[in-house]
Design a protein around this motif. Structure first.
Motif, mmCIF file in Angstrom:
data_model
loop_
_atom_site.group_PDB
_atom_site.id
_atom_site.type_symbol
_atom_site.label_atom_id
_atom_site.label_comp_id
_atom_site.label_asym_id
_atom_site.label_seq_id
_atom_site.Cartn_x
_atom_site.Cartn_y
_atom_site.Cartn_z
ATOM 1 N N ASP A 293 0.834 -1.200 0.000
ATOM 2 C CA ASP A 293 0.000 0.000 0.000
ATOM 3 C C ASP A 293 0.873 1.256 0.000
ATOM 4 N N ALA A 294 1.929 1.238 0.814
ATOM 5 C CA ALA A 294 2.812 2.410 0.921
ATOM 6 C C ALA A 294 3.546 2.673 -0.394
ATOM 7 N N ILE A 295 4.044 1.613 -1.033
ATOM 8 C CA ILE A 295 4.710 1.775 -2.334
ATOM 9 C C ILE A 295 3.749 2.406 -3.325
ATOM 10 N N ASN A 296 2.524 1.896 -3.338
ATOM 11 C CA ASN A 296 1.524 2.401 -4.282
ATOM 12 C C ASN A 296 1.269 3.887 -4.086
ATOM 13 N N LEU A 297 1.121 4.301 -2.856
ATOM 14 C CA LEU A 297 0.848 5.716 -2.591
ATOM 15 C C LEU A 297 2.053 6.588 -2.907
ATOM 16 N N ARG A 298 3.261 6.047 -2.739
ATOM 17 C CA ARG A 298 4.468 6.818 -3.054
ATOM 18 C C ARG A 298 4.548 7.178 -4.535
ATOM 19 N N ARG A 299 4.029 6.337 -5.387
ATOM 20 C CA ARG A 299 4.137 6.595 -6.819
ATOM 21 C C ARG A 299 3.328 7.820 -7.235
ATOM 22 N N ARG A 300 2.243 8.087 -6.539
ATOM 23 C CA ARG A 300 1.472 9.303 -6.814
ATOM 24 C C ARG A 300 2.324 10.535 -6.495
ATOM 25 N N GLN A 301 2.952 10.481 -5.345
ATOM 26 C CA GLN A 301 3.813 11.596 -4.952
ATOM 27 C C GLN A 301 4.969 11.756 -5.922
ATOM 28 N N ARG A 302 5.467 10.634 -6.455
ATOM 29 C CA ARG A 302 6.587 10.711 -7.391
ATOM 30 C C ARG A 302 6.196 11.461 -8.659
ATOM 31 N N VAL A 303 4.981 11.258 -9.146
ATOM 32 C CA VAL A 303 4.527 11.997 -10.318
ATOM 33 C C VAL A 303 4.504 13.493 -10.031
ATOM 34 N N VAL A 304 3.990 13.866 -8.873
ATOM 35 C CA VAL A 304 3.956 15.279 -8.492
ATOM 36 C C VAL A 304 5.371 15.837 -8.407
ATOM 37 N N ASP A 305 6.273 15.042 -7.824
ATOM 38 C CA ASP A 305 7.665 15.486 -7.711
ATOM 39 C C ASP A 305 8.303 15.680 -9.088
ATOM 40 N N LEU A 306 8.016 14.791 -10.033
ATOM 41 C CA LEU A 306 8.584 14.909 -11.377
ATOM 42 C C LEU A 306 8.103 16.175 -12.079
ATOM 43 N N VAL A 307 6.830 16.481 -11.929
ATOM 44 C CA VAL A 307 6.300 17.715 -12.520
ATOM 45 C C VAL A 307 7.004 18.918 -11.911
ATOM 46 N N THR A 308 7.154 18.892 -10.595
ATOM 47 C CA THR A 308 7.817 19.995 -9.894
ATOM 48 C C THR A 308 9.268 20.147 -10.357
ATOM 49 N N GLU A 309 9.972 19.024 -10.515
ATOM 50 C CA GLU A 309 11.362 19.069 -10.976
ATOM 51 C C GLU A 309 11.464 19.661 -12.375
ATOM 52 N N LEU A 310 10.568 19.237 -13.271
ATOM 53 C CA LEU A 310 10.602 19.751 -14.638
ATOM 54 C C LEU A 310 10.364 21.257 -14.687
ATOM 55 N N LEU A 311 9.571 21.740 -13.731
ATOM 56 C CA LEU A 311 9.269 23.175 -13.670
ATOM 57 C C LEU A 311 10.270 23.924 -12.776
ATOM 58 N N ASP A 312 11.400 23.275 -12.499
ATOM 59 C CA ASP A 312 12.472 23.903 -11.703
ATOM 60 C C ASP A 312 11.976 24.357 -10.338
ATOM 61 N N GLY A 313 11.028 23.600 -9.796
ATOM 62 C CA GLY A 313 10.500 23.908 -8.468
ATOM 63 C C GLY A 313 9.500 25.036 -8.440
ATOM 64 N N GLN A 314 9.192 25.610 -9.606
ATOM 65 C CA GLN A 314 8.289 26.761 -9.664
ATOM 66 C C GLN A 314 6.925 26.326 -10.226
ATOM 67 N N VAL A 315 6.092 25.740 -9.366
ATOM 68 C CA VAL A 315 4.788 25.226 -9.792
ATOM 69 C C VAL A 315 3.704 26.300 -9.696
ATOM 70 N N PHE A 316 3.878 27.245 -8.799
ATOM 71 C CA PHE A 316 2.840 28.242 -8.510
ATOM 72 C C PHE A 316 2.452 29.009 -9.776
ATOM 73 N N HIS A 317 1.133 28.982 -10.069
ATOM 74 C CA HIS A 317 0.546 29.681 -11.219
ATOM 75 C C HIS A 317 1.070 29.187 -12.579
ATOM 76 N N LYS A 318 1.649 28.004 -12.601
ATOM 77 C CA LYS A 318 2.030 27.386 -13.871
ATOM 78 C C LYS A 318 0.876 26.488 -14.321
ATOM 79 N N LYS A 319 0.510 26.588 -15.581
ATOM 80 C CA LYS A 319 -0.577 25.748 -16.086
ATOM 81 C C LYS A 319 -0.073 24.323 -16.307
#
Length: 438
Positions: A293-319
């Motif tokens: 269960d924990a591994i499964n939930l971590r993968r959701r967070q990993r997707v969010v982290d990848l988006v954040t990394e691609l945006l250089d940590g600047q997610v606020f007001h980015k579409k």
């Protein structure tokens, strides 16, 4: 045979329509008046391929009816209980209140010789307790357990042409023989086609469903754990899965790394299984399911982290264009959906999320009105600073990377389902990140 189905949600509605399609006289009962009115009018209250067609066909033949009056079940010989068993509020155990209510509503309308058939996913030990209640409420009535193995998106075919049928029968030999004869009549078409039949006791039949779901969840989380390792060392988990999947003992199915599993079955079933094992004093036997269960939930967070990394940590007001909301394609089910969870997390970080899904927008809007939705893929993509694919609908898998590049602000994509061709997207100028793909 006249059959009743108590509970006309996802499982019950499909079962009722499929049984009528096979030639039985079926009545469905549910306390949800909207659901019943839709089904009575021949409309499916949720999205499931082929369900509208068999509802219309069975309705035209006069073999299918629905009602909010429990008395409608009187006269049926076999009564299927197909109500939900969600995760209990404040804990991991299954909430059996709907099962108890269904039995209470059914007992006054039973006759000696009738068979009550449980299809809901329940903790082991439930059937024996319900059998005693049925016998006390109507002497001569019997109970069997007949777990379902439906896959959303393929539920009609899985009901009419199942890959196996399981009967959990009473311990009394005479009752077991009577119950089996009735179930054989219900499933005569499938049995005549050679469908494998497993005849067993209550406890084994109850365990079959939760054990199957626990195994599938384990297989999915195993490859996602390998994705975590692959990301650390620069390996490609998709090629890894291909290689180990050639081993006949392992197989390739359910070895697709990504954002993880969701829906109304696997997450709550493995949690309920864990809770029941602990009640039985055997928590250590399946303690590993907590890590699954924990591994499964971590993968959701990993997707969010990848988006954040691609945006250089600047997610606020980015579409951010989120492609997908349902927990899997060919469904509008958003229960414990990884896709919707990712969208909500990105919104919580301040991103301007625009989500698109072919079927799940109405359900998503009811639970998360804070998100922006569109039915047009082009609208979601237009001006996006990042794209994240989290439900592998065909319309998303088939996107032309060059066409998408002409719509977005920045060519950044996270493939949360590893269903795109990385080479094609990179060749079109995209920065592509998959799950465990180096």
């Amino acid at each position: 045979m006249k059959i009743s189905v108590i509970g006309c949600g996802y499982l019950g509605a499909v079962h009722a329509a499929a049984m009528a399609q096979l030639g039985h006289q079926v009545v469905g009962f549910d306390i949800d008046s909207y659901r019943i009115s839709e089904l009575a009018a021949g409309r499916a209250p949720f999205y499931e391929p082929q369900l509208p067609e068999i509802l219309a066909s069975a309705g035209a033949k006069g073999g299918l009816a629905f009602s909010t009056d429990p008395a409608v079940v009187a006269g049926a010989k076999v009564h299927f209980v197909a109500v939900g068993t969600p995760q209990r509020a404040g804990g991991y155990a299954a909430d059996l209140s709907a099962v108890d209510a269904a039995i209470d509503a059914l007992i006054p309308h039973l006759a000696p010789g009738d068979l009550v058939v449980g299809k809901s996913t329940v903790p082991v030990g439930t059937a024996a307790a319900l059998a005693a209640r049925v016998a006390a409420g109507c002497p001569g009535a019997m109970l069997a357990w007949n777990p379902e193995f439906l896959r959303e998106g393929f539920a009609v075919a899985d009901t009419i042409t199942p890959d196996r049928i399981v009967y959990g029968l009473p311990a009394d030999p005479a009752q077991a023989a009577s119950a089996k004869a009735l179930l054989d009549e219900v499933y005569a078409t499938a049995l005549a086609a050679g469908t494998p039949l497993v005849v067993t006791d209550y406890q084994t039949a109850e365990l079959v469903k939760v054990a199957a779901n626990a195994f599938l969840a384990t297989k999915i989380s195993f490859i996602n754990a390998m994705a975590e390792i692959s990301e650390s060392v620069g390996a490609d988990v998709t090629q890894l899965a291909d290689a180990i999947g050639h081993d006949a003992r392992i197989g390739r199915r359910f070895l697709n790394a990504g954002v993880g599993f969701g829906g109304g079955c696997l997450p709550k079933d493995i949690r309920a299984f864990t809770a029941r094992a602990e009640e039985l004093g055997r928590g250590e036997s399946i303690a590993f399911l907590k890590e699954i269960d924990a591994i499964n939930l971590r993968r959701r967070q990993r997707v969010v982290d990848l988006v954040t990394e691609l945006l250089d940590g600047q997610v606020f007001h980015k579409k951010v264009a989120v492609l997908g909301l349902s927990f899997k394609p060919e469904s509008d089910d958003i229960r414990d959906s990884p896709a919707l969870d990712v969208a909500v997390q990105l919104k919580g970080l301040g991103a301007d999320v625009v989500a698109v899904d072919p079927k799940a927008i109405p359900n998503s809007m009811r639970t998360h009105p804070q998100l922006a939705y569109t039915e047009e893929v082009e609208t979601a993509l237009s001006g996006a600073h990042a794209v994240v694919l989290v439900t592998e609908w065909k319309v998303f898998r088939d996107l032309d990377p060059a066409w998408v590049a002409g719509l977005v602000e920045r060519q950044l994509i996270v493939d949360g389902r590893n269903c795109l061709d990385p080479d094609a997207w990179r060749a079109a100028g995209w920065t592509y990140r998959g799950m465990g793909r180096g």
